[in-house]
Write an enzyme that holds these catalytic residues in place. Structure first.
Site, PDB file in Angstrom:
ATOM      1  N   LYS A   1       0.791  -1.243   0.000  1.00  0.00           N
ATOM      2  CA  LYS A   1       0.000   0.000   0.000  1.00  0.00           C
ATOM      3  C   LYS A   1       0.822   1.292   0.000  1.00  0.00           C
ATOM      4  O   LYS A   1       0.436   2.269   0.628  1.00  0.00           O
ATOM      5  CB  LYS A   1      -0.948   0.018   1.200  1.00  0.00           C
ATOM      6  CG  LYS A   1      -1.975  -1.101   1.164  1.00  0.00           C
ATOM      7  CD  LYS A   1      -2.898  -1.046   2.347  1.00  0.00           C
ATOM      8  CE  LYS A   1      -2.249  -1.493   3.609  1.00  0.00           C
ATOM      9  NZ  LYS A   1      -3.196  -1.836   4.681  1.00  0.00           N
TER      10      LYS A   1
ATOM     11  N   ASP B   1      -5.891  -5.983  10.295  1.00  0.00           N
ATOM     12  CA  ASP B   1      -7.225  -5.345  10.321  1.00  0.00           C
ATOM     13  C   ASP B   1      -8.350  -6.323   9.976  1.00  0.00           C
ATOM     14  O   ASP B   1      -9.460  -6.227  10.522  1.00  0.00           O
ATOM     15  CB  ASP B   1      -7.285  -4.089   9.425  1.00  0.00           C
ATOM     16  CG  ASP B   1      -6.756  -4.307   8.019  1.00  0.00           C
ATOM     17  OD1 ASP B   1      -6.299  -5.421   7.701  1.00  0.00           O
ATOM     18  OD2 ASP B   1      -6.793  -3.337   7.222  1.00  0.00           O
TER      19      ASP B   1
END
Ligand code: GLC
Length: 423
Positions: free
Chosen positions: A133, A168
């Site tokens: 990311k 997450d």
């Protein structure tokens, strides 16, 4: 998935999370959580109130604050990044009147949601395998993020103990299961994309740790890496250019077709190409259109949301924000169609991933899928496109697969896992 469960170093990393129990709903206590996702970083105080005597839904109270992680921090020195986290925690504690430096008070317990591929060796120990990311901060790959955070707390004299390291997706799954025990998948469709699910321990041949009494383990699939070898997914020339020019070439192939960090960029590449061939904007481009990552996925959402006859808002986006001097109605229709194609491809690929996992764990008869992330929450028609695709893949069984929006799960989940680890 089976290859990843059998051996290390496979495309799908299938990482055992060391979370072997879903919460019962009766957990209580106050915990801190620190949540580094993609674009945002949050500090939360989570109070678990349990289910109460009436057997009502378990309650969670949260105080939280969001901070923005600047590009300089993402790509600079790791120690600066972790010092920034510790500074934010200190600021949050001061603002909320929580003591963390006074030895008269108990140490605070913190769950760390660190949403990157980490191989874990304990619930609070792991190593970052590689950044994803757009992060490239130095001195972090190969290191234990828990230790780096704990060291930063020491440098800043904060009496906070990091009790869990949580992806997450795992946090989202656990937080949702606190309220709905039929939750078996946790998915993120945001800046990045990934899935975690509840696996039987005897289906994880590479697991050589103790056999948990539950017989289960939450596995972080790291599905964003799917097809890194480029043999399954039908890539367009735009996908190949995006990959080549990205911070992590040849990594995260599926993520680059699905997640929010990349969709706007795929769209920009298509529009720039069609402008260069004269098929759009009478051949006129703009510096915005030729600048990488200048089109945010939120702009694509805006384009898709415009249902006016003349596509008036698409005009605002193209002419005012992307600085194309003049657009025709035909240009705007094409642009909207391009957005639809890219957005639909993303949702359908995500649905294929869900179908694969739900089929693998034999839960086509009943499965709740907790999904968090800006794409699922805000991108127009996203959930419906996923549901349509699920129906095409698994037929009528799609009705038994509940795709539900889960908010703030990753922070709450980290706190719950800290609570489970602390018990
Ligand atoms: C990236 C990370 C993964 C995370 C996902 C969603 O794919 O590698 O760990 O879960 O983004 O944030």
């Amino acid at each position: 998935m089976d290859r990843g469960l059998a051996a290390p170093n496979q495309t799908l990393k299938m990482i055992p999370s060391f979370v072997v129990n879903l919460p019962k709903g009766s957990e209580t206590g106050t915990y801190l959580a620190l949540d580094l996702g993609g674009s945002n970083f949050r500090v939360c105080e989570v109070t678990l109130e349990g289910a109460g005597s009436s057997g009502a839904v378990s309650n969670v109270r949260m105080r939280q604050r969001k901070y923005v992680v600047s590009d300089d921090l993402k790509t600079g020195r790791g120690t600066d990044l972790f010092d920034f986290f510790a500074d934010c925690v200190r600021e949050f504690l001061v603002e909320n009147g929580i003591h963390a430096t006074d030895p008269a008070h108990n140490e605070l317990v913190l769950g760390f949601t660190f949403s990157f591929p980490c191989s874990q060796t304990a619930i609070n120990k792991g190593a970052l395998m590689h950044w994803t990311k757009g992060f490239t901060a130095s001195g972090v790959e190969g290191q234990d993020p828990v230790q780096l955070l704990q060291d930063a707390f020491h440098r800043k004299q904060l009496r906070v103990r990091v009790a869990s390291l949580v992806n997450d997706t795992v946090g989202t799954l656990v937080a949702h299961a606190y309220q709905d025990p039929s939750t078996h998948l946790g998915i993120i469709l945001g800046t990045g994309t990934n899935a975690a699910y509840v696996e039987r321990i005897d289906r994880i041949p590479k697991w050589d740790g103790p056999i948990p009494a539950s017989g289960k383990m939450i596995v972080n699939t790291e599905w964003g890496a799917f097809d890194q070898e480029g043999v399954v997914l039908p890539l367009t020339s735009y996908d190949s250019v995006l990959d080549r020019q990205s911070a992590h070439p040849h990594l995260q192939t599926y993520e680059k077709m699905v997640s929010g960090l990349y969709l706007g960029e795929v769209m920009r590449l298509v529009l720039a190409d069609l402008a260069s061939t004269g098929e759009l904007f009478r051949g006129v481009s703009s510096t915005v259109l030729t600048t990488p990552y200048s089109i945010d996925t939120a702009l694509m959402s805006r384009i898709e949301r415009d249902h006016s006859a003349e596509l008036a808002d698409v005009r605002v986006v193209l002419e005012d924000l992307i600085s194309i001097p003049k657009t025709s109605a035909e240009d705007r229709r094409i642009v909207k169609r391009v957005a639809e194609l890219i957005g639909t491809r993303s949702a359908r690929l995500a649905a294929a991933g869900v179908a694969a996992i739900v089929s693998k764990i034999n839960r086509l008869d009943d499965c709740t899928v907790a999904i968090d992330g800006s794409l699922f929450e805000h991108y127009p028609h996203y959930a419906n496109r996923m549901r349509d695709a699920l129906r095409e893949i698994v037929g009528i069984a799609a009705d038994n697969i509940l795709l539900v929006q889960a908010r703030d799960g990753s922070g709450q989940g980290a706190a719950l896992i800290a609570a489970l680890a602390d018990a």
